[in-house]
Design a protein around this motif. Structure first.
Motif, PDB file in Angstrom:
ATOM      1  N   TRP A  57      36.344  37.933  52.192  1.00  0.00           N
ATOM      2  CA  TRP A  57      36.799  39.318  52.376  1.00  0.00           C
ATOM      3  C   TRP A  57      37.161  39.603  53.832  1.00  0.00           C
ATOM      4  O   TRP A  57      38.180  40.236  54.125  1.00  0.00           O
ATOM      5  CB  TRP A  57      35.719  40.303  51.901  1.00  0.00           C
ATOM      6  CG  TRP A  57      35.630  40.433  50.421  1.00  0.00           C
ATOM      7  CD1 TRP A  57      34.572  40.090  49.633  1.00  0.00           C
ATOM      8  CD2 TRP A  57      36.630  40.967  49.563  1.00  0.00           C
ATOM      9  NE1 TRP A  57      34.828  40.350  48.314  1.00  0.00           N
ATOM     10  CE2 TRP A  57      36.102  40.883  48.243  1.00  0.00           C
ATOM     11  CE3 TRP A  57      37.910  41.464  49.744  1.00  0.00           C
ATOM     12  CZ2 TRP A  57      36.809  41.298  47.124  1.00  0.00           C
ATOM     13  CZ3 TRP A  57      38.604  41.880  48.649  1.00  0.00           C
ATOM     14  CH2 TRP A  57      38.062  41.797  47.341  1.00  0.00           C
ATOM     15  N   ILE A 121      46.695  39.477  46.880  1.00  0.00           N
ATOM     16  CA  ILE A 121      46.264  39.970  45.571  1.00  0.00           C
ATOM     17  C   ILE A 121      45.416  38.899  44.868  1.00  0.00           C
ATOM     18  O   ILE A 121      44.344  39.178  44.322  1.00  0.00           O
ATOM     19  CB  ILE A 121      47.494  40.358  44.725  1.00  0.00           C
ATOM     20  CG1 ILE A 121      48.183  41.589  45.353  1.00  0.00           C
ATOM     21  CG2 ILE A 121      47.093  40.651  43.281  1.00  0.00           C
ATOM     22  CD1 ILE A 121      49.536  41.883  44.795  1.00  0.00           C
ATOM     23  N   ALA A 122      45.904  37.664  44.944  1.00  0.00           N
ATOM     24  CA  ALA A 122      45.202  36.595  44.235  1.00  0.00           C
ATOM     25  C   ALA A 122      43.792  36.393  44.777  1.00  0.00           C
ATOM     26  O   ALA A 122      42.807  36.304  44.030  1.00  0.00           O
ATOM     27  CB  ALA A 122      46.018  35.309  44.367  1.00  0.00           C
ATOM     28  N   ALA A 124      41.981  38.464  46.552  1.00  0.00           N
ATOM     29  CA  ALA A 124      41.138  39.618  46.261  1.00  0.00           C
ATOM     30  C   ALA A 124      40.678  39.590  44.803  1.00  0.00           C
ATOM     31  O   ALA A 124      39.502  39.857  44.498  1.00  0.00           O
ATOM     32  CB  ALA A 124      41.916  40.897  46.550  1.00  0.00           C
ATOM     33  N   TYR A 125      41.605  39.206  43.911  1.00  0.00           N
ATOM     34  CA  TYR A 125      41.257  39.156  42.486  1.00  0.00           C
ATOM     35  C   TYR A 125      40.158  38.126  42.237  1.00  0.00           C
ATOM     36  O   TYR A 125      39.167  38.404  41.557  1.00  0.00           O
ATOM     37  CB  TYR A 125      42.509  38.814  41.682  1.00  0.00           C
ATOM     38  CG  TYR A 125      42.253  38.512  40.241  1.00  0.00           C
ATOM     39  CD1 TYR A 125      41.871  39.531  39.340  1.00  0.00           C
ATOM     40  CD2 TYR A 125      42.333  37.200  39.755  1.00  0.00           C
ATOM     41  CE1 TYR A 125      41.617  39.241  38.021  1.00  0.00           C
ATOM     42  CE2 TYR A 125      42.076  36.913  38.437  1.00  0.00           C
ATOM     43  CZ  TYR A 125      41.727  37.929  37.570  1.00  0.00           C
ATOM     44  OH  TYR A 125      41.469  37.639  36.259  1.00  0.00           O
ATOM     45  N   LEU A 126      40.322  36.956  42.842  1.00  0.00           N
ATOM     46  CA  LEU A 126      39.330  35.908  42.652  1.00  0.00           C
ATOM     47  C   LEU A 126      37.967  36.357  43.162  1.00  0.00           C
ATOM     48  O   LEU A 126      36.929  36.174  42.501  1.00  0.00           O
ATOM     49  CB  LEU A 126      39.759  34.632  43.386  1.00  0.00           C
ATOM     50  CG  LEU A 126      40.858  33.790  42.722  1.00  0.00           C
ATOM     51  CD1 LEU A 126      41.262  32.634  43.614  1.00  0.00           C
ATOM     52  CD2 LEU A 126      40.373  33.266  41.374  1.00  0.00           C
ATOM     53  N   LEU A 128      36.818  39.252  43.564  1.00  0.00           N
ATOM     54  CA  LEU A 128      36.225  40.275  42.697  1.00  0.00           C
ATOM     55  C   LEU A 128      35.748  39.651  41.384  1.00  0.00           C
ATOM     56  O   LEU A 128      34.665  39.964  40.878  1.00  0.00           O
ATOM     57  CB  LEU A 128      37.262  41.366  42.396  1.00  0.00           C
ATOM     58  CG  LEU A 128      37.537  42.356  43.518  1.00  0.00           C
ATOM     59  CD1 LEU A 128      38.706  43.260  43.149  1.00  0.00           C
ATOM     60  CD2 LEU A 128      36.279  43.190  43.788  1.00  0.00           C
ATOM     61  N   ALA A 129      36.536  38.730  40.879  1.00  0.00           N
ATOM     62  CA  ALA A 129      36.239  38.147  39.566  1.00  0.00           C
ATOM     63  C   ALA A 129      34.933  37.360  39.588  1.00  0.00           C
ATOM     64  O   ALA A 129      34.077  37.525  38.715  1.00  0.00           O
ATOM     65  CB  ALA A 129      37.396  37.260  39.126  1.00  0.00           C
ATOM     66  N   ASN A 132      31.922  39.328  39.532  1.00  0.00           N
ATOM     67  CA  ASN A 132      31.633  39.987  38.254  1.00  0.00           C
ATOM     68  C   ASN A 132      31.300  39.000  37.138  1.00  0.00           C
ATOM     69  O   ASN A 132      31.170  39.380  35.982  1.00  0.00           O
ATOM     70  CB  ASN A 132      32.830  40.832  37.838  1.00  0.00           C
ATOM     71  CG  ASN A 132      32.896  42.103  38.672  1.00  0.00           C
ATOM     72  OD1 ASN A 132      31.865  42.547  39.183  1.00  0.00           O
ATOM     73  ND2 ASN A 132      34.082  42.634  38.838  1.00  0.00           N
ATOM     74  N   ARG A 134      32.769  36.268  35.479  1.00  0.00           N
ATOM     75  CA  ARG A 134      33.608  36.157  34.285  1.00  0.00           C
ATOM     76  C   ARG A 134      33.876  34.680  34.044  1.00  0.00           C
ATOM     77  O   ARG A 134      34.914  34.163  34.442  1.00  0.00           O
ATOM     78  CB  ARG A 134      34.929  36.897  34.503  1.00  0.00           C
ATOM     79  CG  ARG A 134      34.753  38.397  34.474  1.00  0.00           C
ATOM     80  CD  ARG A 134      36.093  39.030  34.326  1.00  0.00           C
ATOM     81  NE  ARG A 134      35.981  40.457  34.638  1.00  0.00           N
ATOM     82  CZ  ARG A 134      36.976  41.157  35.139  1.00  0.00           C
ATOM     83  NH1 ARG A 134      38.109  40.566  35.398  1.00  0.00           N
ATOM     84  NH2 ARG A 134      36.805  42.424  35.361  1.00  0.00           N
ATOM     85  N   HIS A 141      41.069  30.922  36.724  1.00  0.00           N
ATOM     86  CA  HIS A 141      40.751  31.239  38.118  1.00  0.00           C
ATOM     87  C   HIS A 141      40.905  30.028  38.998  1.00  0.00           C
ATOM     88  O   HIS A 141      41.436  30.102  40.111  1.00  0.00           O
ATOM     89  CB  HIS A 141      39.337  31.807  38.215  1.00  0.00           C
ATOM     90  CG  HIS A 141      39.215  33.144  37.568  1.00  0.00           C
ATOM     91  ND1 HIS A 141      37.992  33.705  37.298  1.00  0.00           N
ATOM     92  CD2 HIS A 141      40.148  34.012  37.143  1.00  0.00           C
ATOM     93  CE1 HIS A 141      38.184  34.867  36.704  1.00  0.00           C
ATOM     94  NE2 HIS A 141      39.501  35.076  36.611  1.00  0.00           N
ATOM     95  N   TYR A 145      43.320  29.622  42.125  1.00  0.00           N
ATOM     96  CA  TYR A 145      42.800  29.250  43.447  1.00  0.00           C
ATOM     97  C   TYR A 145      43.570  28.076  44.011  1.00  0.00           C
ATOM     98  O   TYR A 145      43.949  28.055  45.188  1.00  0.00           O
ATOM     99  CB  TYR A 145      41.315  28.921  43.341  1.00  0.00           C
ATOM    100  CG  TYR A 145      40.761  28.318  44.612  1.00  0.00           C
ATOM    101  CD1 TYR A 145      40.585  29.097  45.756  1.00  0.00           C
ATOM    102  CD2 TYR A 145      40.463  26.966  44.677  1.00  0.00           C
ATOM    103  CE1 TYR A 145      40.112  28.543  46.915  1.00  0.00           C
ATOM    104  CE2 TYR A 145      39.981  26.400  45.840  1.00  0.00           C
ATOM    105  CZ  TYR A 145      39.806  27.193  46.964  1.00  0.00           C
ATOM    106  OH  TYR A 145      39.337  26.632  48.118  1.00  0.00           O
TER     107      TYR A 145
END
Lengths: 216, 673
Positions: A57, A121-122, A124-126, A128-129, A132, A134, A141, A145
């Motif tokens: 991050w 975006i990618a 950040a998505y990873l 976050l994912a 969580n 998933r 994922h 990556y």
């Protein structure tokens, strides 16, 4: 607990962590947990820790911050006999379009705008994912990556072009090209997103939530 | 009692990790990045200077983002926007000026465009061909409230820095060959330039601003004189022809030179007004004049024609030159009866110094002084001066018996001085008469004939033969002299007179006897008729024709051959004279006269021998008396006789005149002039 339950519901795969093992990031060999170094390649064995996401991050945000001036300031300062041009990235793309150089415009647009933004975006998505848990998306994922990792270095193509042009076109008062302030920002932005991608631990994709392993 | 002393089970609650312990150091990176970015952004925002707007008539070569604003050739800003004013009449340029310079850009700032320029002085700012047009600005170091809206100048100012020299104003009657940017020359050095050539708002002349650069402006005093050196001057004098050209630039663009001919002037203030004289001579002559701007103007209204007055005509105050006529015009007004009155309006400028006041005397004081003079009987009138009285002046003088007048102090455009009739009533007429008399002189014809004479003379004189003539002539004259002498010696004249006397007396006697001789009368009448019929006029015409032919011949190219022919003729004439003398022409004449005398004597004898006849005829005469008296004094016969005599006399006179002319100027007769 509910995470565990949900994880149990959807994740039948046995992970290394579940098996009490830790994988070497250097060579991929797994060792029992607590082993300090990899016996095969000598790399330090780092337990999977969700805290590594902080680095992801942090670098990502730094990259984003530098991406703003990279787009606002001119990338190239072109001085010729008759004039003086300052082009920002987007301005350059528009100008190329105006000159009907659609191919070049597409390349510049892709390398300088689509790819960096897609990377942000990618990543950040990873990040976050994995936070969580998933697991179901694990394979997707991982592929995402790998794409991000692979493509990250190509974003530097802009910076290379600027560097080469600046080095080559130094013809005194006839024509001179100098990198603008955006070039440095853009290079920093790309570097930071690469570091961000680097700091992402792909093992997190397969790992469960941080507490599940420890408390079981 | 015995209880197991085991401590109670510890309730372990996992310590809540404070957020900072969980934070990685890596978070410093985005913080630093943010700080750097914001810092750069803030710096570039705060350094970007102040936007000023300058209106220009056009924006040739101005490019936003590129064109610099320069102050003393150092870039202090850049054009940011190029737009239009609200009315689209000019271009509004937005210039971002550096922060440290911006506070000095106040109301005194001037801006103009610098681009390559080709003028009579040469080519300037060639460097801008490559570097492009830029905006130059000038402002002083004084800090006044800054402004952001300016109007650009059309041309670069001659002297943006007013402290680097002195601005003065020059007044001239007309612009002559002057142009903006024309040089000001001091002893051959260009020390300044002219700018802003414009029509004067005070009078009919023109005004121009002149800037004299710093060390040279010390040469300016209130006694300095400026004059126009436009073009070139050619002067013809004892030293030959001299051509004076100051410089190529002054030839093309005009130029102004100045000098201080007399000492005692005061230092000038910026904006001092000077008169621009048309030449150095005028400038020198005007040393004692005040500047044109100090002159006080008055208006004169003349009912009579003022032909001959022009701009520059002198104004004499009690005989002393005190000013000049500045302007002439017509004023149409209505008198108390409503009739249109057309009057000549003359504006004169009086130099207060000549009235014994200081040069910068207040116009009202001068006008007041004049008012007092007018009350004491002073009037303005036209007077003639000069040799022929043809140079007109305006005279301000006391006129005897003039009632105290009043000056119209509120006159338009200047106070009106009352006028008196001109010194002579037919002033204009006489002035015109002189001119017309001069004009009527057949100067051109005179010139033409003079040229023709000169040509003929030159033609004759240049011919070789002409040189031979004088010798021949003197010989001829000698011969003539000898002849005359011979004639005198032989008493020809006396004899001739005597002969004539006798002829006359004979005629008288004849006349006396004639009265009784009708036949004779008839004969005489016939003779008279014959004499009257004699073609005397024809002879005159013929002589005229001969003279004409002679002139025509002289006018032709054959005239060159004339001298030879002339000398031949003279030779022949000389020869003829010699022959005459040798042949005893005088003697022949003598004998002829002698014969005449004899004849006269014979007539006299005849007359004397005719008394009988006379007597016999007396009766007849007496009888005829009635008849004769019937004819009377105005009888046709008498008239006929008188006419004949008159004709004869006229012919004689003509011949006499011809003879006199030849006697007086034989050359003229020969040459036809």
């Amino acid at each position: 607990m509910e995470r565990h339950q949900s994880a149990a519901l959807v994740a039948p795969i046995l992970t290394a962590r579940d098996a009490g093992l830790v994988g070497c990031r250097g060579c991929g060999r797994v060792w029992p947990q607590g082993t300090p170094t990899c016996g095969r390649c000598g790399a330090r064995l780092v337990p999977v820790d969700v805290r590594g996401l902080q680095a992801v991050w942090a670098w990502l945000i730094a990259g984003l911050i530098f991406y703003v001036p990279a787009n606002l300031y001119p990338m190239l300062l072109t001085k010729t006999l008759t004039g003086h041009l300052e082009n920002t990235i987007l301005g350059g793309v528009i100008e190329l379009l105006a000159h009907h150089n659609y191919g070049v415009a597409a390349i510049v647009f892709g390398a300088s705008i689509v790819i960096p933004i897609g990377k942000f975006i990618a990543i950040a998505y990873l990040a976050l994912a994995v936070g969580n848990e998933r697991r179901a998306g694990g394979h997707r994922h991982l592929r995402l990556y790998e794409v991000v990792e692979f493509i990250g270095r190509w974003s530097m193509i802009d910076v290379f072009v600027v560097a080469i042009l600046s080095a080559l076109v130094q013809l005194g008062f006839v024509a001179t090209i100098n990198p603008g302030p955006a070039a440095a920002s853009f290079a920093l932005s790309v570097a930071f997103t690469m570091l961000s991608a680097q700091s992402f631990d792909p093992r997190l994709i397969w790992r469960g939530p941080p507490d599940t392993a420890g408390n079981k | 009692m015995t209880q197991d002393p085991r401590p109670a089970a510890l309730v372990k609650t996992p310590a809540q990790n404070p957020i900072w312990t969980r934070l990685s150091v890596i978070w410093l990176v985005p913080l630093v990045a943010l700080a750097i970015t914001l810092g750069v952004a803030w710096k570039s925002y705060s350094d970007r200077g102040i936007l000023i707007e300058i209106d220009f008539s056009d924006a040739t070569g101005l490019r936003p983002g590129e064109t610099p604003l320069k102050f003393r050739e150092v870039e202090v800003g850049r054009v940011e926007t190029v737009g239009f004013t609200e009315d689209l009449k000019s271009v509004r340029i937005g210039v971002r000026v550096q922060k440290d310079v911006a506070p000095f850009i106040d109301g005194s700032a001037q801006f103009w465009l610098v681009r390559p320029e080709v003028s009579a002085q040469g080519i300037s700012r060639l460097d801008t061909v490559l570097s492009g047009t830029f905006i130059e600005g000038y402002w002083d170091a004084a800090l006044s409230p800054p402004e952001t809206r300016f109007t650009g100048l059309d041309h670069a100012p001659l002297a943006p820095d007013p402290t680097s020299g002195t601005w003065v104003t020059l007044h001239a009657d007309d612009a002559g060959g002057l142009a903006d940017g024309a040089p000001i020359i001091f002893r051959g050095l260009t020390v300044g330039r002219l700018q802003n050539l414009r029509l004067s708002d005070v009078d009919e002349g023109v005004t121009v601003d002149a800037f004299i650069k710093a060390p040279h402006d010390k040469r300016l005093t209130s006694r300095t004189r400026f004059w126009d050196t436009s073009g070139f001057s050619v002067s013809l004098g004892t030293g030959g022809v001299s051509l004076d050209v100051r410089s190529l630039a002054s030839l093309v663009q005009g130029g102004v030179e100045f000098s201080t001919f007399s000492s005692g002037g005061l230092p000038v203030q910026p904006g001092h007004g000077f008169r621009l004289y048309s030449g150095e001579t005028e400038a020198r002559d005007s040393i004692f004049d005040g500047g044109a701007d100090t002159a006080v103007r008055f208006t004169l209204l003349f009912d009579e024609a003022v032909r001959g007055i022009e701009r520059g005509t002198k104004v004499l105050f009690r005989g002393v030159e005190a000013g000049e006529v500045k302007d002439l015009s017509i004023r149409v007004s209505e008198d108390s009866l409503g009739n249109r009155v057309v009057r000549q309006q003359i504006t004169i400028a009086i130099n207060p110094e000549r009235l014994g006041m200081t040069a910068d005397a207040d116009p009202e004081i001068v006008a007041g002084f004049m008012e007092g003079e007018v009350e004491r009987g002073m009037r303005a009138r036209l007077a003639g001066t000069g040799l022929l009285g043809t140079t007109l002046v305006v005279e301000l003088t006391d006129i005897d018996g003039m009632a105290p007048g009043k000056m119209d102090m509120a006159g338009d455009p200047f106070p009106i001085l009352p006028v008196a009739p001109a010194t002579s009533n037919d002033l204009a007429a006489s002035a015109e008469g002189v001119i017309s008399r001069v004009g009527a002189l057949p100067i051109e014809e005179l010139f033409a004939s003079t040229i023709r004479v000169m040509d003929s003379i030159a033609m004759v004189a240049e011919s070789e033969d002409t040189r031979a003539v004088p010798g021949e002539l003197s010989t001829l004259l000698e011969e003539l002299g000898k002849l005359t002498k011979a004639l005198n010696e032989q008493g020809a004249a006396d004899k001739t007179i005597a002969a004539l006397d006798q002829v006359m007396s004979a005629a008288e006697r004849l006349y006396g006897s004639v009265e009784g001789l009708p036949e004779t009368l008839v004969e005489v009448q016939k003779l008279a008729a014959n004499a009257a019929n004699m073609p005397l006029a024809d002879i005159g015409d013929q002589i005229d024709g001969i003279l004409k032919d002679l002139r025509a011949m002289l006018g032709t190219s054959d005239a060159e051959k004339l001298p030879r022919a002339l000398s031949d003729t003279l030779n022949e004439a000389a020869g003829l004279l010699a022959e005459l003398r040798a042949g005893g022409a005088a003697d022949n004449l003598n004998s002829a006269l002698g014969s005449a005398q004899t004849a006269a004597d014979a007539i006299a004898g005849a007359s004397a021998s005719l008394p009988d006849v006379t007597k016999r005829l007396e009766a007849l005469i007496a009888r005829a008396d009635a008849l004769v008296s019937a004819y009377g004094e105005r009888s046709p016969f008498n008239a006929e006789m008188l006419n004949t005599m008159r004709e004869l006399r006229r012919a004689t006179a003509a011949f006499g005149a011809l003879a006199r002319t030849i006697e007086r100027n034989p050359r003229a007769f020969i040459l036809g002039r």
